[in-house]
Design an enzyme around this catalytic site. Structure first.
Site, PDB file in Angstrom:
ATOM      1  N   ASN A 179       6.510  -7.479   0.363  1.00  0.00           N
ATOM      2  CA  ASN A 179       7.633  -7.586  -0.580  1.00  0.00           C
ATOM      3  C   ASN A 179       8.935  -7.781   0.187  1.00  0.00           C
ATOM      4  O   ASN A 179       9.166  -7.151   1.229  1.00  0.00           O
ATOM      5  CB  ASN A 179       7.698  -6.379  -1.520  1.00  0.00           C
ATOM      6  CG  ASN A 179       7.790  -5.043  -0.818  1.00  0.00           C
ATOM      7  OD1 ASN A 179       7.180  -4.839   0.228  1.00  0.00           O
ATOM      8  ND2 ASN A 179       8.556  -4.131  -1.379  1.00  0.00           N
ATOM      9  N   ILE A 180       9.771  -8.668  -0.319  1.00  0.00           N
ATOM     10  CA  ILE A 180      11.040  -9.014   0.324  1.00  0.00           C
ATOM     11  C   ILE A 180      12.149  -8.798  -0.710  1.00  0.00           C
ATOM     12  O   ILE A 180      12.170  -9.483  -1.744  1.00  0.00           O
ATOM     13  CB  ILE A 180      11.046 -10.502   0.779  1.00  0.00           C
ATOM     14  CG1 ILE A 180       9.811 -10.845   1.639  1.00  0.00           C
ATOM     15  CG2 ILE A 180      12.346 -10.828   1.510  1.00  0.00           C
ATOM     16  CD1 ILE A 180       9.774 -10.218   3.012  1.00  0.00           C
ATOM     17  N   GLU A 181      13.019  -7.833  -0.411  1.00  0.00           N
ATOM     18  CA  GLU A 181      14.050  -7.476  -1.391  1.00  0.00           C
ATOM     19  C   GLU A 181      15.381  -8.176  -1.109  1.00  0.00           C
ATOM     20  O   GLU A 181      15.543  -8.861  -0.104  1.00  0.00           O
ATOM     21  CB  GLU A 181      14.206  -5.950  -1.414  1.00  0.00           C
ATOM     22  CG  GLU A 181      12.915  -5.280  -1.859  1.00  0.00           C
ATOM     23  CD  GLU A 181      13.029  -3.777  -2.022  1.00  0.00           C
ATOM     24  OE1 GLU A 181      14.013  -3.179  -1.550  1.00  0.00           O
ATOM     25  OE2 GLU A 181      12.112  -3.205  -2.634  1.00  0.00           O
ATOM     26  N   CYS A 213       7.720  -9.463  -5.001  1.00  0.00           N
ATOM     27  CA  CYS A 213       6.640  -8.530  -4.662  1.00  0.00           C
ATOM     28  C   CYS A 213       5.715  -9.151  -3.606  1.00  0.00           C
ATOM     29  O   CYS A 213       5.632 -10.380  -3.462  1.00  0.00           O
ATOM     30  CB  CYS A 213       5.797  -8.234  -5.891  1.00  0.00           C
ATOM     31  SG  CYS A 213       6.654  -7.355  -7.190  1.00  0.00           S
ATOM     32  N   GLU A 244       2.533  -9.413  -3.648  1.00  0.00           N
ATOM     33  CA  GLU A 244       1.453 -10.232  -4.210  1.00  0.00           C
ATOM     34  C   GLU A 244       1.891 -11.677  -4.405  1.00  0.00           C
ATOM     35  O   GLU A 244       1.225 -12.628  -3.989  1.00  0.00           O
ATOM     36  CB  GLU A 244       0.998  -9.675  -5.569  1.00  0.00           C
ATOM     37  CG  GLU A 244       0.376  -8.301  -5.518  1.00  0.00           C
ATOM     38  CD  GLU A 244       1.374  -7.144  -5.620  1.00  0.00           C
ATOM     39  OE1 GLU A 244       2.512  -7.278  -5.137  1.00  0.00           O
ATOM     40  OE2 GLU A 244       0.995  -6.102  -6.184  1.00  0.00           O
ATOM     41  N   CYS A 284       2.633  -5.160 -10.553  1.00  0.00           N
ATOM     42  CA  CYS A 284       3.537  -5.232 -11.709  1.00  0.00           C
ATOM     43  C   CYS A 284       3.073  -6.331 -12.661  1.00  0.00           C
ATOM     44  O   CYS A 284       2.217  -7.160 -12.325  1.00  0.00           O
ATOM     45  CB  CYS A 284       4.973  -5.480 -11.246  1.00  0.00           C
ATOM     46  SG  CYS A 284       5.303  -7.194 -10.799  1.00  0.00           S
ATOM     47  N   CYS A 309       3.354  -9.984 -11.376  1.00  0.00           N
ATOM     48  CA  CYS A 309       2.310 -10.354 -10.407  1.00  0.00           C
ATOM     49  C   CYS A 309       0.949 -10.519 -11.079  1.00  0.00           C
ATOM     50  O   CYS A 309       0.159 -11.376 -10.679  1.00  0.00           O
ATOM     51  CB  CYS A 309       2.235  -9.327  -9.289  1.00  0.00           C
ATOM     52  SG  CYS A 309       3.671  -9.426  -8.201  1.00  0.00           S
TER      53      CYS A 309
END
Ligand code: THU
Length: 135
Positions: free
Chosen positions: A42-44, A53, A55, A88, A91
């Site tokens: 995951n890359i915020e 996310c 996935e 989630c 995803c």
């Protein structure tokens, strides 16, 4: 063992997670029919809603490398949680279109247990291509 290698790849991938806001690191790994494993996390973003996310990040990587649903045999998703990581809704929707119905999806947790599910179990009655074409 093939599965353990995939699970380890998902755990490894979580270490590359860029999650300074949630501090919740998630890793995903895809096993392809050619034996290759594709990893992602995951890359915020400071604009939280732009985060992605693990996935989706990983599935998009696979498609960007030229692979598609026929190539993706197994998916492993890891977070360092007591219970199994639960993808989630966004995803689940993306998984339902980008992996085949017999793809094995493994939800992992910190005590090295897993729960195996199908896309149909994750998202029954998904919105799909036929719905779009059926307008
Ligand atoms: N996240 C994932 O990457 N996968 C999941 O299955 C659940 C949530 C991420 C999104 C966000 O970066 C952080 O975990 C907290 O929600």
């Amino acid at each position: 063992m093939e599965l353990e290698k995939l699970f380890e790849a998902a755990r490894e991938a979580s270490k590359l997670s860029y999650s300074p806001y949630s501090k919740f690191k998630v890793g995903a790994a895809l096993l392809l029919s050619n034996g290759e494993i594709i990893k992602g996390s995951n890359i915020e973003n400071a604009s939280y809603g732009l985060s992605i996310c693990a996935e989706r990040s990983t599935l998009f990587s696979a498609y960007n490398k030229g692979y598609n649903k026929e190539d993706i045999k197994k998916v492993a998703i890891f977070a360092n949680t007591s219970d199994f990581i639960s993808p989630c809704g966004a995803c689940r929707q993306v998984l339902s279109e980008l992996v085949s119905k017999d793809c094995e999806i493994y939800l992992l947790n910190k005590i090295k247990k897993y729960k195996r599910v199908s896309v149909e179990e994750l998202l029954p009655f998904a919105f799909n291509k036929e719905d779009v074409n059926g307008i």
